[in-house]
Design a protein around this motif. Structure first.
Motif, PDB file in Angstrom:
ATOM      1  N   UNK A  64      36.214   7.025  13.799  1.00 40.68           N
ATOM      2  CA  UNK A  64      35.839   5.666  14.182  1.00 40.68           C
ATOM      3  C   UNK A  64      34.884   5.098  13.137  1.00 40.68           C
ATOM      4  N   UNK A  65      34.778   3.785  13.102  1.00 38.94           N
ATOM      5  CA  UNK A  65      33.807   3.139  12.228  1.00 38.94           C
ATOM      6  C   UNK A  65      32.448   3.149  12.913  1.00 38.94           C
ATOM      7  N   UNK A  66      31.406   3.513  12.160  1.00 38.29           N
ATOM      8  CA  UNK A  66      30.061   3.594  12.718  1.00 38.29           C
ATOM      9  C   UNK A  66      29.231   2.392  12.292  1.00 38.29           C
ATOM     10  N   UNK A  67      28.477   1.848  13.241  1.00 41.34           N
ATOM     11  CA  UNK A  67      27.467   0.861  12.889  1.00 41.34           C
ATOM     12  C   UNK A  67      26.344   1.582  12.156  1.00 41.34           C
ATOM     13  N   UNK A  91      26.216   2.532  17.709  1.00 42.48           N
ATOM     14  CA  UNK A  91      27.477   1.916  18.110  1.00 42.48           C
ATOM     15  C   UNK A  91      28.613   2.398  17.212  1.00 42.48           C
ATOM     16  N   UNK A  92      29.818   2.397  17.762  1.00 37.68           N
ATOM     17  CA  UNK A  92      31.013   2.788  17.007  1.00 37.68           C
ATOM     18  C   UNK A  92      32.207   1.990  17.498  1.00 37.68           C
ATOM     19  N   UNK A  93      33.253   1.893  16.677  1.00 29.17           N
ATOM     20  CA  UNK A  93      34.483   1.210  17.090  1.00 29.17           C
ATOM     21  C   UNK A  93      35.686   1.833  16.389  1.00 29.17           C
ATOM     22  N   UNK A  94      36.842   1.697  17.023  1.00 27.62           N
ATOM     23  CA  UNK A  94      38.086   2.242  16.478  1.00 27.62           C
ATOM     24  C   UNK A  94      39.202   1.259  16.784  1.00 27.62           C
ATOM     25  N   UNK A  95      39.961   0.888  15.775  1.00 25.54           N
ATOM     26  CA  UNK A  95      41.074  -0.048  15.946  1.00 25.54           C
ATOM     27  C   UNK A  95      42.343   0.744  16.234  1.00 25.54           C
ATOM     28  N   UNK A 134      49.652  -3.800  20.865  1.00 21.04           N
ATOM     29  CA  UNK A 134      49.168  -4.284  19.583  1.00 21.04           C
ATOM     30  C   UNK A 134      47.748  -3.806  19.334  1.00 21.04           C
ATOM     31  N   UNK A 135      47.021  -4.491  18.447  1.00 21.86           N
ATOM     32  CA  UNK A 135      45.665  -4.044  18.105  1.00 21.86           C
ATOM     33  C   UNK A 135      44.717  -4.105  19.308  1.00 21.86           C
ATOM     34  N   UNK A 136      44.087  -3.000  19.591  1.00 21.62           N
ATOM     35  CA  UNK A 136      43.084  -2.902  20.655  1.00 21.62           C
ATOM     36  C   UNK A 136      41.849  -2.233  20.061  1.00 21.62           C
ATOM     37  N   UNK A 137      40.694  -2.834  20.275  1.00 21.87           N
ATOM     38  CA  UNK A 137      39.459  -2.253  19.768  1.00 21.87           C
ATOM     39  C   UNK A 137      38.864  -1.342  20.838  1.00 21.87           C
TER      40      UNK A 137
END
Length: 555
Positions: A466-469, A479-483, A436-439
């Motif tokens: 990815x989404x950037x802070x 910082x960055x994140x990807x769902x 399922x969803x994992x960050x």
């Protein structure tokens, strides 16, 4: 049976001889450290021998030590020296039971080695630095000569001129106990005196009050911090900030006696500054990410902090220094630490408008001793070994052709701008996230260029943005994140960054030597087939051990 009797006599001497050697070695170290506390703590034999070993260790071996032991590399070295000394002392003790003068002479040889190591150190104070090793060796040789004689008596009960086994053994044990007590007392006294010598530095730091900056750090934009468990915080706490240097003992510098000298080629107005004079100048405050050249792809040796200090370019200009682009004759700035370390920075980089500084504060407090109190240098965009001199006490202007600093002599590059890099903080390698969803999240950095894009790839699939802070400045990490919608099975997650010049993080792998590691960070994770307690989950086996380093992204 003469043969059996001789064997028993020899065996009876081994134990007392080994104990004699150990006690002689303990005495030598204790007396040496006590003498060093009276002369100069940095001249202790373990410190000078360890420093000499570090100086002569090939760069790839140093890199391996940092990679394997991390910030415990110095402790491992010190323990290794103590183990080697202990084994040598045991051997000399056994030898001395039969050949007393030979054993004592062996201890003196170690003193000569320690003295030579002391003189070879770049921060050597001269002949006085030899005293601890010599004093310790003389004391150790005397103790070994005395105890070896008693050990010989204890192992030779049939000699007519002795009192017999029982009394000889008691005399040996009494002498050994007295030696151990005396050595322990000397060692404890040395520790107390060393602590007292450093107390002035501690007191000066506790009393230091940092002025408000004339140029505060820019306001941190909203959205700079992502709310993701496991991601590196935007500001690294001091306790978690990496430390990589060659100092076996952290220099304890009294702020009241500290001085900084600026001199050399093209310096028309040489100056020597006190800390008080630096603090009276307009101070700048900046968020800056520092990176160690020993940082592997995905490694831990970087951190972001808020630094307070004096703008270095202004200080140099006050001394008459001009960069080469404006007619200056010096192209290298050599910074020297109180422990003799030398780092070379391009003058052009220091004076091109970036926030190169002599830092006095870190995250709102005076610099910790581990990080260079009272003053350290830092230059955004350059790896630490060419820019981040801790415990700085001297700045000399020269040329790259005229002088090679410490690391360049050991085959590291003269110039070392930080490479564009990114790291996955979560999930960790070999994690088992649920389907399922994992960050997926982490940080990316390219000091002086900034980060404009981060992409993530699952296995051999396409790169996804990815989404950037928000970005604070080009000198900080981002910082960055990807769902990710994780599906059951084993997966390799890879990240890459693009900097402000449009350069995409290379996939070409390179070791840290000579100018920093390159490549893309990957982690392998296993998503179980079915939910439930971890011990009931199933899924593909983790990759074989030989592939794990590669999947972690380390080089």
């Amino acid at each position: 049976m003469p043969g059996v009797s001789s064997f028993r006599t020899t065996a009876a001497r081994v134990g007392p001889g080994a104990l004699s050697g150990l006690l002689a070695g303990l005495t030598a170290l204790a007396v040496a450290e006590l003498t060093a506390a009276l002369v100069r703590p940095a001249a202790g034999p373990v410190t000078v021998v360890g420093g000499a070993v570090i100086d002569r260790t090939p760069a790839p071996v140093k890199d391996f030590a940092i990679r394997t032991f991390g910030e415990n590399d110095k402790l491992v070295l010190q323990l290794g020296i103590l183990v080697l000394l202990s084994l040598s002392a045991i051997g000399l003790g056994i030898l001395a039971v039969r050949y007393r003068w030979a054993g004592a002479a062996g201890v003196l040889v170690f003193g000569v080695v320690g003295g030579a190591a002391a003189l070879s150190r770049p921060d050597s104070a001269g002949a006085t630095d030899v005293l601890p090793s010599v004093a310790g060796a003389v004391a150790g040789a005397a103790v070994l000569h005395l105890l070896a004689g008693r050990a010989d008596d204890a192992g030779s009960p049939n000699r007519p001129d002795r009192h017999g086994t029982g009394r000889s053994r008691r005399e040996f044990l009494n002498a050994a106990a007295a030696t151990a007590a005396a050595a322990a007392t000397a060692g404890a006294l040395g520790q107390v005196l060393s602590g007292q010598r450093g107390q002035g530095a501690v007191t000066s730091r506790n009393a230091l009050r940092l002025p408000a900056p004339a140029s505060p750090a820019p306001a941190v934009p909203a959205g700079i911090r992502l709310k993701v468990d496991g991601i590196s915080p935007f500001t690294t706490p001091v306790r978690d900030f990496y430390r990589v240097d060659t100092a076996l003992t952290v220099p304890m510098v009294d702020a009241g006696t500290w001085r900084l000298r600026i001199h050399g080629k093209g310096v028309t107005r040489p100056r020597t500054y006190t800390l008080e004079e630096l603090l009276a100048r307009p101070l700048i405050e900046r968020d800056i990410t520092l990176t160690c050249v020993s940082n592997e792809v995905g490694g831990p040796y970087l951190g972001n902090a808020r630094w307070l200090g004096v703008h270095l370019a202004d200080l140099l200009a006050e001394c008459g220094v001009r960069p080469p682009s404006k007619g200056g004759t010096a192209d290298q700035l050599v910074a020297r630490s109180v422990d003799g370390m030398t780092l070379g920075s391009p003058v052009e980089d220091v004076m091109d408008g970036r926030d190169a500084m002599l830092a006095v504060g870190m995250n709102g407090q005076p610099l910790p001793f581990d990080h260079g109190f009272p003053v350290r240098m830092l230059v955004p965009g350059l790896y630490g070994y060419v820019s981040a001199c801790k415990w700085i006490t001297d700045i000399e202007l020269t040329t790259f052709d005229a002088y090679d600093p410490y690391w360049v002599k050991r085959r590291w590059a003269r110039r070392a701008p930080v490479k564009t890099q990114s790291r996955i903080d979560t999930p960790e390698p070999f994690a088992r996230p649920a389907a399922g969803p994992v960050v997926v999240a982490g940080v990316a950095w390219a000091q002086r260029r900034g980060i404009t894009r981060v992409e993530v790839r699952i296995d051999d699939g396409p790169w996804q943005d990815a989404d950037l802070a928000a970005q604070a400045t080009v000198d900080t990490w981002r910082q960055w994140s990807y769902r990710w919608n994780a599906t059951p099975g084993g997966h390799t997650v890879t990240v890459r960054a693009t900097d402000g010049t449009g350069q995409v993080q290379t996939e070409q792998r390179a070791r840290t030597i000579p100018d920093g590691a390159s490549g893309r960070h990957s982690v392998f994770v296993t998503v179980p087939q079915t939910p439930g307690p971890a011990h009931l989950r199933t899924g593909p086996a983790a990759p074989p051990p030989e592939d794990r380093q590669k999947l972690k992204g380390s080089n």
